[in-house]
Design a protein around this motif. Structure first.
Motif, PDB file in Angstrom:
ATOM      1  N   MET A 295       0.824  -1.215   0.000  1.00  0.00           N
ATOM      2  CA  MET A 295       0.000   0.000   0.000  1.00  0.00           C
ATOM      3  C   MET A 295       0.860   1.268   0.000  1.00  0.00           C
ATOM      4  O   MET A 295       0.434   2.315  -0.498  1.00  0.00           O
ATOM      5  CB  MET A 295      -0.940  -0.030   1.211  1.00  0.00           C
ATOM      6  CG  MET A 295      -2.036  -1.096   1.049  1.00  0.00           C
ATOM      7  SD  MET A 295      -2.673  -1.688   2.627  1.00  0.00           S
ATOM      8  CE  MET A 295      -3.426  -0.215   3.257  1.00  0.00           C
ATOM      9  N   ALA A 296       2.072   1.172   0.554  1.00  0.00           N
ATOM     10  CA  ALA A 296       2.992   2.314   0.487  1.00  0.00           C
ATOM     11  C   ALA A 296       3.366   2.570  -0.973  1.00  0.00           C
ATOM     12  O   ALA A 296       3.529   3.719  -1.397  1.00  0.00           O
ATOM     13  CB  ALA A 296       4.240   2.031   1.316  1.00  0.00           C
ATOM     14  N   ALA A 297       3.455   1.491  -1.743  1.00  0.00           N
ATOM     15  CA  ALA A 297       3.819   1.607  -3.154  1.00  0.00           C
ATOM     16  C   ALA A 297       2.617   2.046  -4.005  1.00  0.00           C
ATOM     17  O   ALA A 297       2.760   2.825  -4.945  1.00  0.00           O
ATOM     18  CB  ALA A 297       4.360   0.263  -3.651  1.00  0.00           C
ATOM     19  N   TYR A 298       1.452   1.526  -3.672  1.00  0.00           N
ATOM     20  CA  TYR A 298       0.225   1.814  -4.432  1.00  0.00           C
ATOM     21  C   TYR A 298      -0.886   2.179  -3.439  1.00  0.00           C
ATOM     22  O   TYR A 298      -1.720   1.332  -3.088  1.00  0.00           O
ATOM     23  CB  TYR A 298      -0.181   0.599  -5.281  1.00  0.00           C
ATOM     24  CG  TYR A 298       0.856   0.258  -6.337  1.00  0.00           C
ATOM     25  CD1 TYR A 298       0.901   0.973  -7.537  1.00  0.00           C
ATOM     26  CD2 TYR A 298       1.809  -0.737  -6.127  1.00  0.00           C
ATOM     27  CE1 TYR A 298       1.877   0.697  -8.495  1.00  0.00           C
ATOM     28  CE2 TYR A 298       2.786  -1.021  -7.074  1.00  0.00           C
ATOM     29  CZ  TYR A 298       2.811  -0.300  -8.263  1.00  0.00           C
ATOM     30  OH  TYR A 298       3.774  -0.564  -9.213  1.00  0.00           O
ATOM     31  N   PRO A 299      -0.917   3.459  -2.997  1.00  0.00           N
ATOM     32  CA  PRO A 299      -1.837   3.849  -1.910  1.00  0.00           C
ATOM     33  C   PRO A 299      -3.314   3.633  -2.262  1.00  0.00           C
ATOM     34  O   PRO A 299      -4.138   3.492  -1.356  1.00  0.00           O
ATOM     35  CB  PRO A 299      -1.537   5.335  -1.688  1.00  0.00           C
ATOM     36  CG  PRO A 299      -0.351   5.665  -2.494  1.00  0.00           C
ATOM     37  CD  PRO A 299      -0.033   4.547  -3.414  1.00  0.00           C
TER      38      PRO A 299
END
Ligand code: TNX
Length: 575
Positions: A295-299
């Motif tokens: 999720m840090a990569a693709y919020p």
């Protein structure tokens, strides 16, 4: 002068005969074989030729080649197997009557016959045979020790080494109790490179373990290259620092960035290496919880849209994937498409553990999905818990349609679980018992017995800092996987596994220390019939395994012999 020489020579001869006469009725193999019957006399491995039934060549040529190379290196003169069975010596033979993983070793003064019907059976026979040989088999530089007792080898003069290659006449017949014999490694909390993973696979193979559960993603780091989603590794594989010990409040970090991931080429390399040792790699992509790194990569994968940071602390995060959005499923399927390509394993582990529902309760998209699906809170579960079942079922359908099956942590049993799922019982044995009673296959990994991230001994103040609880090898050894399972449901227990979570384990030496020698106990739970288990006999075998670990350069705990702690370790200790 001459007399002195003669005296010295005869002293040497006496020493040699004292060291080298193999005492019958003692052999140490871990896991203990099913049937061990001693005969008369002994077989001299050092003088033996190796011959091979031509049918074996098709099956397990590379295993015999490796055996011959190791033997040659240890003895200081090359060995080679010849095709066509001889009348004596070490003979590799196909016996089609034997089951898939079964093998027979028949040792008489003339012959050491190794029989199996498959390459796996042959491989397991060689693992057993190798444990009957001097430590030099594992490392030509190991000191030459007599092999007649397991516990107290006496070093013998180097020049006499060839005399120590006598093994007692014995008939061994062996096959495993469980088909699924697993060992897990968490590479998310701390990353471990390919070389270490291979060394881990090597020691698993020595124990006849045949499943490697590779925990590749979690809140603290995404560790596998996915071409469709490059930010998973460019962003999700690194955290700026890690919490020190259990300094949650106030938070204290170590100031050291941590990262790492496997390229797809490296993944293929590990899968092939494992396969060469009859180990299937089962990848885990943990979902819908334990996903903050992704999720840090693709919020957009989260309910609030972020921003999210790769986690620096341990525990259970409230931020989880958002099943209200179709984009989330597109992501999961995109990742699994590449996972399927890389891993031939029939089973794919999809996690499912520790997924708090607070974000879903507040999320309009999730609530809309709940309404559309008609999910309702009842006396047993909330609508949001049923929403997790929906996620599990959708992913299961996706994988089933592609010929794969799912394994999930025992939380997937909560609510409705679709047929065909396999449950990994970690919060005790209860989940496995319930699963089996309800017709689901299950794998036993109860934390209290089989979490090798727990302390090796009761003397925690001497042990490297660990996540929880003393769990000495004796306790691991005492676990009975079928206890509490009704006879009719026992077929659903596929096997046993131990887990190495790595929150507090960041170096190869520490990781090895945590798993060894508890892996010896694990292998007996997986391989031996319960009546073959015997803790006193097992301890002797562990002593023999420790010499092999020394020869191969593995760290291990000596707590079983009253010596807790990891020598040379300078990190924090338990408290
Ligand atoms: C629970 S076991 C977890 C892991 C932790 C482990 C620490 C499981 C399914 N979840 O995320 O690393 O405890 O022992």
């Amino acid at each position: 002068m001459k007399l002195r020489f003669l005296l010295a020579a005869s002293a040497l001869a006496i020493l040699a005969s004292a060291c080298c006469s193999p005492k019958n009725e003692t052999i140490c193999i871990i896991p203990e074989p099913q049937i061990v019957n001693f005969g008369e006399g002994s077989f001299d491995v050092a003088r033996a030729a190796i011959s091979i039934d031509p049918a074996v060549c098709e099956l397990g040529r590379e295993h015999i080649a490796e055996f011959a190379i190791r033997l040659g290196n240890a003895l200081g003169s090359p060995r080679q197997g010849v095709e066509g069975l001889k009348d004596s010596g070490i003979r590799f033979i196909i016996d089609k009557k034997l089951a898939e993983e079964q093998y027979v070793i028949d040792i008489t003064p003339e012959c050491a016959d190794i029989k199996a019907s498959t390459a796996a059976g042959l491989f397991y026979a060689i693992q057993s045979l190798s444990q009957l040989l001097p430590d030099k088999y594992f490392n030509p530089d190991a000191i030459c020790t007599e092999i007649e007792t397991c516990q107290k080898p006496k070093p013998c003069p180097k020049s006499l080494c060839r005399k120590f290659w006598k093994i007692p006449a014995v008939h061994i017949e062996d096959s495993p109790r469980f088909a699924y014999r697993g060992m897990h490694l968490d590479v998310s909390r701390h990353f471990f490179g390919v070389d270490f993973v291979k060394k881990y696979l090597d020691v698993m193979a020595l124990h006849k373990i045949n499943r490697f559960h590779w925990h590749l993603s979690d809140d603290q780091g995404w560790r596998i290259e996915i071409k469709k989603y490059p930010r998973l590794t460019s962003v999700g594989s690194t955290r700026p620092e890690t919490m020190l010990l259990k300094n949650f409040e106030p938070y204290v970090g170590d100031g050291i960035p941590h990262g790492g991931y496997y390229t797809q080429d490296e993944i293929r390399e590990v899968v092939a290496y494992a396969a060469s040792k009859h180990i299937t790699v089962i990848p885990e992509i943990d979902l819908p919880g334990h996903m903050i790194a992704a999720m840090a990569a693709y919020p957009e994968l989260g309910c609030t849209g972020g921003p999210y940071k790769v986690w620096q602390i341990w525990g259970v995060a409230n931020e989880v994937l958002c099943p209200g959005k179709e984009k989330t499923f597109e992501f999961i399927e995109g990742v699994l498409d590449e996972i399927i390509e890389l891993f031939p394993s029939e089973y794919i582990h999809i996690g499912g553990d520790e997924c708090p529902k607070s974000a879903w309760e507040k999320c309009p998209d999730c609530q809309k999905r709940i309404a559309e699906l008609g999910l309702k809170t009842d006396e047993k579960h909330t609508a949001e818990q049923y929403l997790q079942n929906y996620v599990t079922a959708r992913v299961q359908d996706y994988l089933n349609a592609r010929g794969r099956k799912i394994i999930g942590w025992d939380e997937i049993l909560e609510g409705n679980l679709a047929k065909g799922a396999t449950v990994m019982s970690w919060r005790g044995a209860a989940g496995g018992i319930e699963a089996a009673k309800n017709g689901f296959d299950a794998i036993m990994v109860p934390a209290g017995y089989l979490y090798f991230d727990y302390y090796q001994s009761e003397a925690v103040e001497k042990e490297p800092f660990a996540i929880c609880c003393p769990s000495p090898i004796e306790k691991t050894y005492s676990f009975e996987p079928l206890e509490g399972i009704p006879a009719k449901a026992q077929k659903h227990i596929l096997g046993v596994q131990a887990n190495l979570w790595t929150e507090y384990i960041s170096t190869p030496a520490h990781a090895e220390y945590m798993v060894l020698p508890r892996m010896d106990a694990l292998s007996e739970l997986q391989w031996c019939q319960p009546e073959r288990k015997d803790y006193e006999r097992f301890k002797e075998g562990v002593a023999r395994m420790m010499r092999i670990y020394d020869a191969l350069g593995y760290s291990y705990s000596r707590n079983i012999f009253g010596e807790p702690g990891l020598p040379g370790y300078t990190g924090p200790l338990g408290q």
